[in-house]
Design a protein around this motif. Structure first.
Motif, PDB file in Angstrom:
ATOM      1  N   ASP A 192     -18.962  -3.932   3.949  1.00  0.00           N
ATOM      2  CA  ASP A 192     -17.967  -5.184   4.965  1.00  0.00           C
ATOM      3  C   ASP A 192     -16.415  -4.922   4.288  1.00  0.00           C
ATOM      4  O   ASP A 192     -15.598  -4.937   5.201  1.00  0.00           O
ATOM      5  N   GLU A 193     -16.673  -5.608   2.770  1.00  0.00           N
ATOM      6  CA  GLU A 193     -15.645  -6.160   2.087  1.00  0.00           C
ATOM      7  C   GLU A 193     -14.450  -4.668   1.826  1.00  0.00           C
ATOM      8  O   GLU A 193     -14.058  -5.381   1.841  1.00  0.00           O
ATOM      9  N   LEU A 194     -15.293  -3.683   1.116  1.00  0.00           N
ATOM     10  CA  LEU A 194     -14.721  -2.222   1.007  1.00  0.00           C
ATOM     11  C   LEU A 194     -14.230  -1.849   2.551  1.00  0.00           C
ATOM     12  O   LEU A 194     -12.758  -1.284   2.404  1.00  0.00           O
ATOM     13  N   ALA A 195     -14.911  -1.971   3.957  1.00  0.00           N
ATOM     14  CA  ALA A 195     -13.684  -2.077   4.686  1.00  0.00           C
ATOM     15  C   ALA A 195     -12.563  -2.425   5.610  1.00  0.00           C
ATOM     16  O   ALA A 195     -11.706  -2.080   5.838  1.00  0.00           O
ATOM     17  N   ASP A 196     -12.813  -3.529   4.454  1.00  0.00           N
ATOM     18  CA  ASP A 196     -11.482  -4.982   5.370  1.00  0.00           C
ATOM     19  C   ASP A 196     -11.324  -4.191   4.069  1.00  0.00           C
ATOM     20  O   ASP A 196      -9.743  -4.359   4.296  1.00  0.00           O
ATOM     21  N   VAL A 197     -10.987  -4.197   2.892  1.00  0.00           N
ATOM     22  CA  VAL A 197      -9.757  -3.515   1.752  1.00  0.00           C
ATOM     23  C   VAL A 197      -9.525  -2.583   2.571  1.00  0.00           C
ATOM     24  O   VAL A 197      -8.393  -2.275   2.444  1.00  0.00           O
ATOM     25  N   ASN A 198      -9.944  -1.309   2.465  1.00  0.00           N
ATOM     26  CA  ASN A 198      -9.643  -0.697   3.361  1.00  0.00           C
ATOM     27  C   ASN A 198      -8.619  -0.431   4.261  1.00  0.00           C
ATOM     28  O   ASN A 198      -7.042  -0.459   4.549  1.00  0.00           O
ATOM     29  N   GLN A 199      -8.988  -1.661   5.190  1.00  0.00           N
ATOM     30  CA  GLN A 199      -7.874  -1.441   6.459  1.00  0.00           C
ATOM     31  C   GLN A 199      -6.861  -2.566   5.358  1.00  0.00           C
ATOM     32  O   GLN A 199      -5.347  -2.249   6.555  1.00  0.00           O
ATOM     33  N   GLN A 200      -6.998  -3.068   5.438  1.00  0.00           N
ATOM     34  CA  GLN A 200      -5.575  -4.448   3.996  1.00  0.00           C
ATOM     35  C   GLN A 200      -4.648  -2.940   4.016  1.00  0.00           C
ATOM     36  O   GLN A 200      -3.554  -3.224   3.468  1.00  0.00           O
ATOM     37  N   ILE A 201      -5.577  -2.161   2.767  1.00  0.00           N
ATOM     38  CA  ILE A 201      -4.499  -0.994   2.494  1.00  0.00           C
ATOM     39  C   ILE A 201      -3.594  -0.311   3.184  1.00  0.00           C
ATOM     40  O   ILE A 201      -2.817   0.328   2.428  1.00  0.00           O
ATOM     41  N   ALA A 202      -3.841  -0.181   4.089  1.00  0.00           N
ATOM     42  CA  ALA A 202      -3.744   1.069   5.365  1.00  0.00           C
ATOM     43  C   ALA A 202      -2.772  -0.059   5.729  1.00  0.00           C
ATOM     44  O   ALA A 202      -1.450   0.686   6.247  1.00  0.00           O
ATOM     45  N   GLY A 203      -3.277  -1.249   6.264  1.00  0.00           N
ATOM     46  CA  GLY A 203      -1.486  -1.959   6.423  1.00  0.00           C
ATOM     47  C   GLY A 203      -0.593  -2.037   5.503  1.00  0.00           C
ATOM     48  O   GLY A 203       0.660  -2.323   5.942  1.00  0.00           O
ATOM     49  N   LYS A 204      -0.772  -1.895   4.222  1.00  0.00           N
ATOM     50  CA  LYS A 204       0.206  -2.217   3.259  1.00  0.00           C
ATOM     51  C   LYS A 204       0.872  -0.449   3.333  1.00  0.00           C
ATOM     52  O   LYS A 204       1.971  -0.595   2.716  1.00  0.00           O
ATOM     53  N   ALA A 205       0.071  -0.255   3.099  1.00  0.00           N
ATOM     54  CA  ALA A 205       0.538   1.933   3.009  1.00  0.00           C
ATOM     55  C   ALA A 205       1.497   1.770   3.905  1.00  0.00           C
ATOM     56  O   ALA A 205       3.406   2.454   3.805  1.00  0.00           O
ATOM     57  N   ALA A 206       0.840   1.959   5.614  1.00  0.00           N
ATOM     58  CA  ALA A 206       2.387   1.961   6.473  1.00  0.00           C
ATOM     59  C   ALA A 206       3.206   0.686   6.396  1.00  0.00           C
ATOM     60  O   ALA A 206       4.236   1.347   6.134  1.00  0.00           O
ATOM     61  N   GLU A 207       3.848  -0.756   5.121  1.00  0.00           N
ATOM     62  CA  GLU A 207       4.343  -1.335   5.192  1.00  0.00           C
ATOM     63  C   GLU A 207       5.573   0.138   3.853  1.00  0.00           C
ATOM     64  O   GLU A 207       6.567  -0.290   4.365  1.00  0.00           O
ATOM     65  N   LEU A 208       4.986   0.370   3.007  1.00  0.00           N
ATOM     66  CA  LEU A 208       5.478   0.771   2.488  1.00  0.00           C
ATOM     67  C   LEU A 208       6.122   1.929   2.575  1.00  0.00           C
ATOM     68  O   LEU A 208       7.365   2.312   2.186  1.00  0.00           O
ATOM     69  N   VAL A 209       5.130   3.210   3.553  1.00  0.00           N
ATOM     70  CA  VAL A 209       5.945   3.725   4.326  1.00  0.00           C
ATOM     71  C   VAL A 209       7.469   3.896   4.606  1.00  0.00           C
ATOM     72  O   VAL A 209       8.838   3.952   5.062  1.00  0.00           O
ATOM     73  N   ASP A 210       7.094   2.523   6.049  1.00  0.00           N
ATOM     74  CA  ASP A 210       8.256   2.155   6.695  1.00  0.00           C
ATOM     75  C   ASP A 210      10.433   1.988   5.188  1.00  0.00           C
ATOM     76  O   ASP A 210      10.545   2.426   5.623  1.00  0.00           O
ATOM     77  N   PHE A 211       8.980   1.108   4.194  1.00  0.00           N
ATOM     78  CA  PHE A 211      10.395   0.544   3.850  1.00  0.00           C
ATOM     79  C   PHE A 211      10.942   1.224   1.941  1.00  0.00           C
ATOM     80  O   PHE A 211      11.864   1.849   2.103  1.00  0.00           O
ATOM     81  N   LEU A 212       9.847   2.792   1.789  1.00  0.00           N
ATOM     82  CA  LEU A 212      11.031   4.443   1.352  1.00  0.00           C
ATOM     83  C   LEU A 212      11.563   4.904   2.742  1.00  0.00           C
ATOM     84  O   LEU A 212      12.305   5.695   2.159  1.00  0.00           O
ATOM     85  N   GLU A 213      11.349   4.832   4.005  1.00  0.00           N
ATOM     86  CA  GLU A 213      12.002   5.371   4.505  1.00  0.00           C
ATOM     87  C   GLU A 213      13.589   5.597   4.564  1.00  0.00           C
ATOM     88  O   GLU A 213      14.507   5.317   4.950  1.00  0.00           O
ATOM     89  N   ARG A 214      13.124   3.500   4.709  1.00  0.00           N
ATOM     90  CA  ARG A 214      14.596   2.954   4.709  1.00  0.00           C
ATOM     91  C   ARG A 214      15.138   3.063   3.431  1.00  0.00           C
ATOM     92  O   ARG A 214      16.719   2.793   3.475  1.00  0.00           O
ATOM     93  N   ARG A 215      14.711   3.144   2.567  1.00  0.00           N
ATOM     94  CA  ARG A 215      15.560   3.433   1.364  1.00  0.00           C
ATOM     95  C   ARG A 215      16.193   4.354   1.036  1.00  0.00           C
ATOM     96  O   ARG A 215      17.493   4.599   1.420  1.00  0.00           O
ATOM     97  N   SER A 216      15.468   5.756   1.419  1.00  0.00           N
ATOM     98  CA  SER A 216      15.349   6.759   1.665  1.00  0.00           C
ATOM     99  C   SER A 216      16.948   7.211   2.566  1.00  0.00           C
ATOM    100  O   SER A 216      17.918   7.633   2.278  1.00  0.00           O
ATOM    101  N   ASP A 217      16.873   6.580   3.758  1.00  0.00           N
ATOM    102  CA  ASP A 217      17.604   6.171   4.706  1.00  0.00           C
ATOM    103  C   ASP A 217      19.108   6.120   4.575  1.00  0.00           C
ATOM    104  O   ASP A 217      20.695   6.535   4.074  1.00  0.00           O
ATOM    105  N   LEU A 218      18.896   4.683   3.471  1.00  0.00           N
ATOM    106  CA  LEU A 218      20.027   4.629   2.857  1.00  0.00           C
ATOM    107  C   LEU A 218      20.679   4.707   1.458  1.00  0.00           C
ATOM    108  O   LEU A 218      22.088   5.211   1.956  1.00  0.00           O
TER     109      LEU A 218
END
Length: 192
Positions: A110-136
């Protein structure tokens, strides 16, 4: 302790001579002989004392398990290794999977599933930041001293990896120089 194990092996061999096929008439005898043979093997090879303890408990309760052994024998005896394999799995499960361990394993799952969900959320945030930096970088006329190529990220991450430097870095440099950025995933594409 080794002297005790040797004595136990000799004792088992002396008092439990191999039975002929006509002596192995009952499912109880067949199952118990499989347990004894497995225990003897473990003792001779100095392995799996926990399984031996479980086998001892089963052997002590042979009369209570008679019906279970009859049912197992009825269902598995036509496939010769099946009964032996089943008993081996039973011993292993009983020895190494206690209710406490099952609870801990489920909690870890259960903890692994939770950590994977948190990683997916952080990865989505990181993708947004990386795309924004690339645009800038592409539209503002400004740039920053950051990585823009996936090979640069790999190289930076492997800075302290001697094996990478010795065997892979040169080949990766050649490969990254052969193909421009359109052939490689962007940083935002590797983030998830």
């Amino acid at each position: 302790m080794p002297a005790l194990i040797k004595y136990a092996v000799k004792h088992l061999q002396h008092h439990r001579q191999p039975m002929s096929s006509h002596q192995l008439t009952t499912p109880l005898q067949i199952c118990e002989n499989l347990l004894i043979d497995g225990k003897r093997y473990n003792i001779e090879h100095h392995i799996l004392p926990s399984e031996n303890a479980v086998a001892d408990r089963l052997l002590l309760r042979g009369l209570e398990l008679k019906e279970a052994y009859e049912e197992l024998h009825e269902k598995l005896h036509k496939q010769p290794p099946a009964l032996k394999v089943f008993l081996e799995v039973l011993l292993s499960t009983a020895a190494f999977w206690s209710p406490d361990k099952i609870v801990k394993a489920r909690s870890a799952r259960d903890e692994l599933a939770d950590v994977n969900q948190q990683i997916a959320g952080k990865a989505a945030e990181l993708v947004d930041f990386l795309e924004r930096r690339s645009d800038l970088h592409n539209t503002s006329g400004f740039s920053s001293n950051t990585h823009y190529h996936v090979c640069d990220v790999i190289e930076a991450a492997s800075e302290d990896n001697y094996l990478f430097k010795s065997y892979i870095k040169e080949r990766l440099d050649v490969l990254s120089g052969q193909f421009d950025l359109k052939y490689w995933p962007s940083l935002s594409e590797i983030a998830p």
